[in-house]
Design a protein around this motif. Sequence first.
Motif, short mmCIF file in Angstrom:
data_model
loop_
_atom_site.label_atom_id
_atom_site.label_comp_id
_atom_site.label_asym_id
_atom_site.label_seq_id
_atom_site.Cartn_x
_atom_site.Cartn_y
_atom_site.Cartn_z
N LEU A 1 0.82 -1.21 0.00
CA LEU A 1 0.00 0.00 0.00
C LEU A 1 0.86 1.27 0.00
CD1 LEU A 1 -2.84 -1.07 2.46
CD2 LEU A 1 -3.05 -0.62 0.00
N TYR A 2 1.95 1.24 0.76
CA TYR A 2 2.83 2.41 0.77
C TYR A 2 3.46 2.62 -0.60
CZ TYR A 2 5.73 6.13 2.44
OH TYR A 2 6.31 7.37 2.60
N GLY A 3 3.86 1.53 -1.25
CA GLY A 3 4.42 1.64 -2.59
C GLY A 3 3.41 2.24 -3.57
N ALA A 4 2.16 1.79 -3.48
CA ALA A 4 1.11 2.33 -4.36
C ALA A 4 0.87 3.81 -4.06
CB ALA A 4 -0.18 1.53 -4.19
N SER A 5 0.83 4.16 -2.77
CA SER A 5 0.60 5.56 -2.42
C SER A 5 1.77 6.44 -2.86
CB SER A 5 0.34 5.73 -0.91
OG SER A 5 1.53 5.52 -0.18
N ASP A 6 2.97 5.88 -2.85
CA ASP A 6 4.15 6.61 -3.31
C ASP A 6 4.04 6.90 -4.81
OD1 ASP A 6 6.82 7.69 -3.17
OD2 ASP A 6 7.52 5.83 -4.09
N GLU A 7 3.56 5.93 -5.57
CA GLU A 7 3.39 6.16 -7.01
C GLU A 7 2.33 7.22 -7.27
OE1 GLU A 7 5.40 5.10 -9.44
OE2 GLU A 7 6.54 4.24 -7.78
N VAL A 8 1.25 7.22 -6.49
CA VAL A 8 0.23 8.27 -6.64
C VAL A 8 0.83 9.62 -6.26
CG1 VAL A 8 -1.97 9.12 -5.73
CG2 VAL A 8 -1.71 6.70 -6.28
N HIS A 9 1.60 9.66 -5.19
CA HIS A 9 2.25 10.90 -4.74
C HIS A 9 3.11 11.49 -5.85
CE1 HIS A 9 5.94 12.61 -2.57
NE2 HIS A 9 5.02 13.54 -2.50
N GLN A 10 3.81 10.64 -6.59
CA GLN A 10 4.71 11.13 -7.63
C GLN A 10 3.98 11.79 -8.80
OE1 GLN A 10 7.83 8.43 -8.80
NE2 GLN A 10 8.01 7.67 -6.70
N VAL A 11 2.71 11.50 -8.97
CA VAL A 11 1.92 12.15 -10.01
C VAL A 11 1.87 13.66 -9.78
CG1 VAL A 11 -0.44 12.41 -10.93
CG2 VAL A 11 0.50 10.14 -10.51
N PHE A 12 1.92 14.07 -8.51
CA PHE A 12 1.80 15.47 -8.15
C PHE A 12 3.14 16.19 -8.02
CE2 PHE A 12 -1.88 13.18 -6.52
CZ PHE A 12 -2.90 13.87 -7.17
N VAL A 13 4.24 15.50 -8.28
CA VAL A 13 5.57 16.10 -8.19
C VAL A 13 6.03 16.45 -9.60
CG1 VAL A 13 7.97 15.73 -7.49
CG2 VAL A 13 6.11 14.75 -6.12
#
Length: 132
Positions: free
Chosen positions: A72-84
């Motif tokens: 889940l943290y890995g998935a949330s990290d990938e979503v986070h990177q969309v906004f960077v």
Amino acid sequence: MKRIAARWLPAALWAALIFFLSSRQTLPEPPGPLGWDKLQHALGYAAGGFLLARAAGVRGRGMWIAIALGLLYGASDEVHQVFVPGRNSDVHDWLADATGVLAGVFIQRFFTLRRGRGGNGAAHRTAEASAT
């Protein structure tokens, strides 16, 4: 309460480091033909899987909790990177993260169960040898 905090603190620091690195627009990459990006993901998340398994435990539900949290943290990290700016989200990165989490959890499980079964390795082997 202090024991719980001490067990989870390394995993929380790992998560904070991943978040910080994911917030950077660019990360240095050494030159080479290997898929260095995927190796970075796998190694980083192997460390995380190891720390999560250390915190949650490797027996019973603990192992599954560590795996679920890591995935889940890995998935949330990938979503986070969309906004960077300058970063993107990639399912292949998440697959590398997942591979790392599984490796880290199973490495921690191996060492924990090996240590738990034998206790003090040298003393245990000596006791077994004298019993035979």
